[in-house]
Design a protein around this motif. Sequence first.
Motif, PDB file in Angstrom:
ATOM      1  N   SER A 129      -1.814 -16.358  -0.052  1.00 53.10           N
ATOM      2  CA  SER A 129      -0.586 -16.088  -0.814  1.00 53.10           C
ATOM      3  C   SER A 129       0.597 -15.837   0.116  1.00 53.10           C
ATOM      4  O   SER A 129       1.287 -14.820   0.026  1.00 53.10           O
ATOM      5  CB  SER A 129      -0.781 -14.880  -1.746  1.00 53.10           C
ATOM      6  OG  SER A 129      -1.750 -15.155  -2.728  1.00 53.10           O
ATOM      7  N   ASP A 161       2.443 -19.418  -7.940  1.00 53.34           N
ATOM      8  CA  ASP A 161       2.915 -18.271  -7.160  1.00 53.34           C
ATOM      9  C   ASP A 161       4.440 -18.255  -7.120  1.00 53.34           C
ATOM     10  O   ASP A 161       5.056 -19.173  -6.589  1.00 53.34           O
ATOM     11  CB  ASP A 161       2.356 -18.351  -5.736  1.00 53.34           C
ATOM     12  CG  ASP A 161       2.562 -17.062  -4.943  1.00 53.34           C
ATOM     13  OD1 ASP A 161       3.513 -16.321  -5.234  1.00 53.34           O
ATOM     14  OD2 ASP A 161       1.765 -16.807  -4.025  1.00 53.34           O
ATOM     15  N   ASP A 183      -1.532 -16.964  -9.728  1.00 56.34           N
ATOM     16  CA  ASP A 183      -0.265 -16.344  -9.389  1.00 56.34           C
ATOM     17  C   ASP A 183      -0.343 -15.762  -7.976  1.00 56.34           C
ATOM     18  O   ASP A 183      -1.219 -16.141  -7.189  1.00 56.34           O
ATOM     19  CB  ASP A 183       0.133 -15.293 -10.425  1.00 56.34           C
ATOM     20  CG  ASP A 183      -0.839 -14.104 -10.487  1.00 56.34           C
ATOM     21  OD1 ASP A 183      -1.720 -13.980  -9.609  1.00 56.34           O
ATOM     22  OD2 ASP A 183      -0.697 -13.292 -11.430  1.00 56.34           O
ATOM     23  N   HIS A 184       0.530 -14.834  -7.638  1.00 51.60           N
ATOM     24  CA  HIS A 184       0.553 -14.303  -6.268  1.00 51.60           C
ATOM     25  C   HIS A 184      -0.718 -13.520  -5.926  1.00 51.60           C
ATOM     26  O   HIS A 184      -1.107 -13.441  -4.765  1.00 51.60           O
ATOM     27  CB  HIS A 184       1.785 -13.414  -6.090  1.00 51.60           C
ATOM     28  CG  HIS A 184       2.111 -13.097  -4.659  1.00 51.60           C
ATOM     29  ND1 HIS A 184       2.353 -14.082  -3.719  1.00 51.60           N
ATOM     30  CD2 HIS A 184       2.225 -11.911  -4.010  1.00 51.60           C
ATOM     31  CE1 HIS A 184       2.613 -13.507  -2.544  1.00 51.60           C
ATOM     32  NE2 HIS A 184       2.530 -12.195  -2.693  1.00 51.60           N
TER      33      HIS A 184
END
Length: 215
Positions: A129, A161, A183-184
Amino acid sequence: MTPKTDVTTETVVTDAGTARITWHPARKARLVLAASHGAGGGIEARDLRGLAARLPAQGVSVALVEQPWRVAGKKLAPAPKTLDLGWRGLWPVLAKPGLPVISGGRSAGARVACRTAVELGAHAVLALSFPLHPPGKPEKSRADELLGTGVPTLVVQGGNDPFGKPEEFPEGDYELVEVPYGDHGFAVPKRAPVTQDEAVTVITDRVAAWAGSLG
């Protein structure tokens, strides 16, 4: 009956404060993956836990690092130069087993790994990430940190992200793996065609294969 575990924890005093390392050792280790957390969480992150559970069986000892600010109970991460200072202080302990060390981390921890790789003699860099830019501000790119690692580098990035989607990353001398819908924090929506466990498996499988390819 509770299974035996070789997991150990040690504290390390650095110029940035006292850090903590949780070791998940491989029985016949050939590499060490040292991985730290981001600015918004700790080593309980799903990707870090997944790697610690998977990689020791592949001959990679995993050292999960809690940075000094986190150990001290602070809620906000310090400036990048202070994060780097703490990582430098940890490095002799991470390298003590005498094995090549993959310098890694997620989010802010990934930036630290990238910035210090050459200086510390890292064998490779694992960037989980990587925060390519602040959300909504692509003009504030941190690509120079990623492009300047100077060692084999693997980026694992969620497809959604907000700190940088895979298609936003510039061309460079690194590998990039997308975690679909992630996502992140690599969380995937409940309605996504992949489950949360499958998303984590994408991470652990790809990192295990990449680590296995490192000379």
